[in-house]
Design an enzyme around this catalytic site. Sequence first.
Site, mmCIF file in Angstrom:
data_model
loop_
_atom_site.group_PDB
_atom_site.id
_atom_site.type_symbol
_atom_site.label_atom_id
_atom_site.label_comp_id
_atom_site.label_asym_id
_atom_site.label_seq_id
_atom_site.Cartn_x
_atom_site.Cartn_y
_atom_site.Cartn_z
ATOM 1 C CG HIS A 6 -98.773 -12.026 58.986
ATOM 2 N ND1 HIS A 6 -98.159 -13.286 59.288
ATOM 3 C CD2 HIS A 6 -98.960 -12.185 57.505
ATOM 4 C CE1 HIS A 6 -98.303 -14.421 58.366
ATOM 5 N NE2 HIS A 6 -98.906 -13.321 57.246
ATOM 6 C CG ASP A 25 -98.106 -13.057 62.565
ATOM 7 O OD1 ASP A 25 -99.221 -13.083 62.377
ATOM 8 O OD2 ASP A 25 -97.300 -13.886 62.310
ATOM 9 C CB SER A 38 -97.562 -16.247 55.581
ATOM 10 O OG SER A 38 -98.720 -15.921 55.725
#
Length: 399
Positions: free
Chosen positions: A373, A343, A189
Amino acid sequence: MRKKTILLLTMGSLGAYYVYTPLPNNIEEPWRLMGMIAVSNTITNLFLFAEFLGINHFMNIAMFFIFLIEVPPTSDENVTVTEATFNGIPVRVYVPRRKSETLRRGLFYIHGGGWCLGSAAMLSYDFLSRNTANRLDAVVISTNYRLAPKYHFPIQFEDVYRALSWFLRRDILEKYGVDPERVGVSGDSAGGNLAAAVTQQLLEDPNVKVKLKTQSLIYPALQNLDLDLPSYRENSHFPILPKSLAARYWSEYFTTDRSLEKALLLNQHVPVDSSHLFKFVNWSSLLPEEFKKGHFYNTPTYGSSELAQKYPGFLDVRAAPLLADDTQMRGLPRTHVMTCQYDVLRDDGVMYVTRLRNNGVQVTHTHIEDGFHRAISFLNLKICYRMINQYIDWLRENL
């Protein structure tokens, strides 16, 4: 009695409505995930309400509770875990206990959390680093960095760069028994964002003699110019990282001024004099057909230059690695990009894969069709271990 029954039925219906989150048919363990989402939504709403009351900033409240799921640097029968500082940046070091006849691989890991949350001490990151060190017989450095809203870009980038540059010194690698020819960087991320950014920066740094062999990025956030990608449209309200939260994370990276967040959500934050940058994130030419799925590209709507003048960081390649030009990308190391179907950041990773391949970089793209995610951090879901296995398998073959 009848009133009690009606009340119970009403409360039960409301509870079921709150817990039930419609999920795609191919999601594994949907009811377990629904329960986790319900808990997460409850906590998030409480934090937002506390912020609304003026008690504290949302991210500060969330970070306080993250401290509760941190674990101490505890060694086990396979891995020795210690804490250190690399050029002033606190890191956690994982070294396999078994003796090695040769120098080991080295992996520098950067945690996610939207540049605002998280730490190397979180249970999920400790678990990942510990397993990576043991299964790869590798030295893993899991770094921390200063967080928003107290610190803004480029502090996070600079902290990670300082720590990584320190690790890449030959005397430090020798101290930990790491082979300078087998060092990689990784992150998820926002950590994937930082990993990509520092890898690009290292190419231009003559003071760092040891170069990275690999970069492995897990659902990385790589650009903020266009928040109207197909993945943002399709997953705008998907739990864990809806578009609204993604925009807030991006905004907080640069400022606590919420006007940038609003402009990001409207996709009206890039001034016309920066229009040339859109060619680097034009999904109509960078996404394979399977990810376009009938979506039509909208011509960018430009914003005023005021935000870009006040917060120029959001147009900086160190914050948005997809803005690197082709010459910057050509020298990048062997790359692994892991993306998840559900995501908002999916298409960032896919576009990066396309651009790297167009520039001759060796890339492996692992797409998780039932992924979402933060899935690699949910230790009580099967998908977490499946993704960890794929991640470590790639490192075993390439690092």
